[in-house]
Design an enzyme around this catalytic site. Sequence first.
Site, short mmCIF file in Angstrom:
data_model
loop_
_atom_site.label_atom_id
_atom_site.label_comp_id
_atom_site.label_asym_id
_atom_site.label_seq_id
_atom_site.Cartn_x
_atom_site.Cartn_y
_atom_site.Cartn_z
N HIS A 1 5.82 -27.69 10.21
CA HIS A 1 7.24 -28.06 10.08
C HIS A 1 7.53 -29.47 10.63
CE1 HIS A 1 7.52 -23.96 9.03
NE2 HIS A 1 7.75 -23.46 10.22
N LYS B 1 14.91 -26.58 3.50
CA LYS B 1 16.21 -26.70 4.17
C LYS B 1 17.00 -27.85 3.57
CE LYS B 1 14.71 -24.80 8.61
NZ LYS B 1 15.52 -23.62 8.88
N HIS C 1 8.68 -23.63 4.93
CA HIS C 1 10.09 -23.37 4.61
C HIS C 1 11.02 -24.49 5.11
CE1 HIS C 1 10.51 -21.70 8.69
NE2 HIS C 1 11.81 -21.77 8.52
N ARG D 1 0.83 -1.22 0.00
CA ARG D 1 0.00 0.00 0.00
C ARG D 1 0.86 1.26 0.00
NH1 ARG D 1 -4.28 -0.96 4.68
NH2 ARG D 1 -2.37 -1.71 5.61
N ASP E 1 2.02 -23.32 15.35
CA ASP E 1 3.14 -22.62 14.73
C ASP E 1 4.20 -23.59 14.18
OD1 ASP E 1 4.57 -20.15 14.18
OD2 ASP E 1 5.96 -20.73 15.77
N LYS F 1 10.32 -22.58 22.50
CA LYS F 1 11.05 -21.31 22.48
C LYS F 1 11.83 -21.17 23.79
CE LYS F 1 8.68 -19.54 18.86
NZ LYS F 1 9.32 -19.40 17.56
C1 BG6 Z 1 8.43 -20.22 11.69
C2 BG6 Z 1 7.72 -20.05 13.00
O1 BG6 Z 1 7.57 -20.84 10.76
O2 BG6 Z 1 9.59 -21.02 11.88
C3 BG6 Z 1 8.64 -19.40 14.01
O3 BG6 Z 1 6.56 -19.23 12.81
C4 BG6 Z 1 9.93 -20.18 14.13
O4 BG6 Z 1 8.01 -19.30 15.29
C5 BG6 Z 1 10.53 -20.44 12.76
O5 BG6 Z 1 10.82 -19.43 14.92
C6 BG6 Z 1 11.71 -21.38 12.86
O6 BG6 Z 1 12.36 -21.44 11.62
P1 BG6 Z 1 13.92 -21.73 11.51
O7 BG6 Z 1 14.16 -21.79 10.05
O8 BG6 Z 1 14.61 -20.60 12.20
O9 BG6 Z 1 14.15 -23.02 12.22
#
Ligand code: BG6
Length: 482
Positions: A239, A181, A177, A51, A234, A330
Amino acid sequence: MVSRIIPVEDFDLVIFGVTGDLARRKILPGLYRRFVAGQFPPGAAIVGTSRTAQDDGAFRQDAASAIRDALGQGVDEARLAEFLAHLRYVALDVRGETGWDALAALIRPGVIHAFYFSVAPGLFGDIAERLAKNGITDGQSRIVVEKPFGRDLASARALNRTLARYFGESQIYRIDHYLGKETVQNLMAVRFANMLFEPLWNAQYVDHVQITVAETVGVGGRGEYYDHSGAIRDMVQNHMMQLLCLIAMEPPYHFDPDAVRDEKLKVIRALEPVAPRDIVRGQYLAGPDGHGYLDDAENPASRTESFVALKVRVANWRWTGTPFYLRTGKRLRARTSEIVVTFKEPPHSIFDEAAPRANQLVIKLQPNEGMHLNVMIKEPGPGGMRLAQVPLDMSFAEALGPDGTDMPDAYERLIMDVIRGNQTLFMRGDEVEAAWAWTDPIIAAWEAGQIRPEPYDPGSSGPEEALRLLHRDNRRWREIRA
Ligand code: BG6
């Protein structure tokens, strides 16, 4: 070992939400690195939108500072200037009607078109609809969508339905993501390009599997988002589920997107519901900085978990009897992601003085990517047959030479896969829905029980109860260390 760079076909990549955190930290720096690596065709165009009213020059300046912030010393100013020449900018509000003509005018016919939705999921439908309505996309265009893909089965289904109105499944690239890796993909190479492991890869020989994704950071500035998600939404639903799938799946008939995803889906569907006694949730207390989870989340009554450990069972012929223990959190002791496959002990020891210990294959995803196989050997020296367990160590950086240390970031690889049209490392709609179908009852049970997470100290390995989850089964977690 020198990595091979194969340039991609000519493309236009449009990034929605280009001034956002993800674009600035990952997408733009990743594209710059692929450009420097020689993967860009000369005409490639990146069109940023948001925006913010700004022209190409201001956008390029901002992109340059984002890239410098992300890559620091790794930026070559001359190459950066060349990269910036590929960038264009269009101001538009994805919920408004203006700006779309300007965007359409920048899209070149006859090249690959990819649209990266780096915005809140609530806007995915708006963007998809306007792209289609303005004739910017066609049956060949690709869209890239970020997580979170829904927050439960119902919302993920609704999102899939919305996107399906405008795009076919083969056009939708749902990013996780973790799949980008390097070592995660190596899981498939290790399993399916070697004879050594696969014959033992089943409940007859594998005692249990541990998957740990530990972080030292807290939820920091993302408190609001995180407090509505928690570790299960999350990290586990996406993941960790993907890691579990790659470890547990059957060999696909071919390394082909749907063949791989079919096998992953079968694993998710084979997951048993998790009993409450097999789950431990934790929330970090205040550390020396005085900030606990409740401060970070700005919600003193929050029951959201910043740590979760669970015992998961895959109910099929290969895995019945072999538990998978997952944990993520965390503000733990160290940042490390690893998978540990613990094999069974030899059925009989011929040595009087010492019993052999179980072999372990440790696959280290980050940091210090590599693999270690713990094997028994004779302790050197005279004086009888004493046994010792030692690691056969392989660090990918050492094994692959200097180029092995310069691994592409997950986003770099995934964006180039979109341009290549390779969906292997992206989640299919049915996979995401199946993952939510398994996760939903876990969350529903917590919500119904109003259960408070167990407190744990920052810098620890999580709550004591997580240790007990394995002690109960006469097992123990591998220590969390970098
Ligand atoms: C993200 C989460 O998808 O992955 C985060 O939302 C997390 O909370 C992160 O910290 C971890 O990714 P990586 O690549 O640092 O292990």
